[in-house]
Design an enzyme around this catalytic site. Structure first.
Site, PDB file in Angstrom:
ATOM      1  N   ILE A 130       0.860  -1.173   0.000  1.00  0.00           N
ATOM      2  CA  ILE A 130       0.000   0.000   0.000  1.00  0.00           C
ATOM      3  C   ILE A 130       0.903   1.233   0.000  1.00  0.00           C
ATOM      4  CG2 ILE A 130      -1.845   1.223   1.190  1.00  0.00           C
ATOM      5  CD1 ILE A 130      -2.620  -1.604   0.096  1.00  0.00           C
ATOM      6  N   LYS A 131       0.634   2.147  -0.938  1.00  0.00           N
ATOM      7  CA  LYS A 131       1.469   3.345  -1.056  1.00  0.00           C
ATOM      8  C   LYS A 131       0.948   4.460  -0.153  1.00  0.00           C
ATOM      9  CE  LYS A 131       3.266   4.479  -5.244  1.00  0.00           C
ATOM     10  NZ  LYS A 131       3.298   4.706  -6.709  1.00  0.00           N
ATOM     11  N   ILE A 132       1.846   4.989   0.657  1.00  0.00           N
ATOM     12  CA  ILE A 132       1.545   6.117   1.543  1.00  0.00           C
ATOM     13  C   ILE A 132       2.603   7.191   1.286  1.00  0.00           C
ATOM     14  CG2 ILE A 132       1.480   6.906   3.950  1.00  0.00           C
ATOM     15  CD1 ILE A 132       0.469   4.155   4.754  1.00  0.00           C
TER      16      ILE A 132
END
Length: 390
Positions: free
Chosen positions: A151-153
């Site tokens: 998941i990209k943050i």
């Protein structure tokens, strides 16, 4: 119809494959339905040594808005009055992410959880909202339901606590939008602290992975534009020579010095205590590696950043270019003193790298949000059109 420069057939001996012998994994900065369903992704894994994929709203917007590849799912979503536009986009994106993750699963297993990942981004509209980012990361992680997803943050100040929390809960994270060495260090700290939290909870550190996506070409684009403005007004020959010597040099120098920090942070007693439990380092991932300036070599941001324990995520055109004429050497640890000299000279010219990276981060947050709005508009328009023809 296939876009220009997308995934040509690999040559028998490809420089792309050879990157792995230098300890660098090549990931693809692109996703589209036919890449998965047409077998091109599998071919790239087998022939180019592809090890992972990254996506973002802009990539999905082009895939959905500029092709008919999503007509089937758009038609099925047209009658779903229970879903808003964002939820419809997620249905489309999650299907692609799941299918790509399944194709990459053998890489994930054979690399012992080091590679084989596909990245899905939390809404860029949450970049400055910590709790909402945590909630969305949990939700997307659960919805995709694949161990080899990241998941990209974004690495904003508000994103840092979310990164630590997510890692501490066993969620793989791709930290995006990094430009600054100092911010990179905070991201690595968040990852290490998150692993320590997970360890205290009795979690399995062996299967947790993270990358820190450090953007490259955008730095030169901005710094070069500042230098060119200064050159218009400079009258001192020595100053002019120094300014010209920095053109196209700052991004790579900044990357090399960031890698030095990586080596320092992932060593010593604190890290060794986690490594003893099977933890893997949070690799630096070179992003934004397509060359924006036509005066520069088109594979410059690949050739000059090759080194152990790194990832380079490339768009299709850069992959094709590097396959064709990329040259390999262990460049990342080469002339580190020279890289420091570049940064020192930049400061001497009155250009603040801190101001440059802060502007790029702010601009990046806005660009990602704009791309997300465009994406939602494309989904809404396409869903309505398919609904009328269904």
């Amino acid at each position: 119809m296939q876009p220009t420069g997308v995934l040509e057939t690999a040559k028998s001996t490809s420089p792309l494959q050879a990157l792995l012998t230098y300890g660098q994994s090549m990931w693809l900065d692109y996703i589209r339905r036919d890449l998965i369903t047409g077998g091109k992704l599998k071919t790239m894994i087998e022939e180019d040594g592809l090890r992972g994929m990254t996506s973002n709203p802009s990539i999905f917007e082009k895939a959905i808005g500029e092709s008919s590849l999503y007509d089937d799912i758009l038609k099925s979503l047209a009658s779903r009055n229970d879903l808003d536009t964002t939820a419809r986009y997620e249905q489309i994106a999650i299907r692609d992410i799941q299918d790509a993750a399944d194709v990459l699963r053998p890489v994930y297993e054979s690399s012992k959880f080091r590679d084989g990942y596909v990245s899905l981004e939390v809404s860029p509209l949450l970049a400055l909202k910590t709790q909402e980012t945590i909630d969305e990361a949990r939700r997307l992680w659960k919805a995709v339901n694949r161990e080899n997803v990241m998941i990209k943050i974004p690495g904003t100040a508000e994103g840092l606590p979310a990164i630590r929390q997510a890692i501490g809960e066993g969620i793989n994270i791709n930290v995006t939008l990094l430009f600054s060495q100092e911010v990179y260090e905070k991201v690595a700290e968040a990852y290490i602290a998150g692993l320590e939290d997970l360890s205290k909870r009795g979690g399995n550190l062996k299967t947790i992975a993270s990358v820190a996506s450090f953007f490259i070409s955008r730095i030169d684009s901005l710094v070069d534009s500042i230098i060119n403005e200064k050159l218009k007004a400079v009258s001192n020959g020595q100053q002019e020579a120094m300014l010209k010597s920095l053109l196209g040099k700052v991004a790579i120098a900044n990357g090399k010095l960031t890698y030095l920090r990586y080596q320092r942070l992932f060593s010593g007693p604190r890290w060794q205590a986690l490594a003893a439990q099977g933890a893997q380092t949070q690799r630096v991932l070179w992003a934004s590696t397509s060359t924006k300036n036509p005066a520069y070599r088109d594979v410059m941001y690949v050739e000059e950043l090759i080194g152990p324990d790194t990832v380079n995520t490339m768009p299709p055109a850069t992959i094709d270019a590097f396959r064709d004429h990329g040259k390999l050497r262990n460049s990342l640890i080469e002339d580190v003193a020279g890289a420091q000299n570049v940064m020192d000279n930049l400061a001497r010219t009155g250009i603040s790298i801190k101001e440059v990276t802060a502007k790029l981060t702010d601009d990046g947050v806005k660009l990602f949000a704009d791309a997300f709005h465009k994406l939602l508009a494309a989904v809404e328009k396409s869903t309505q059109l398919k609904g009328k023809t269904a």
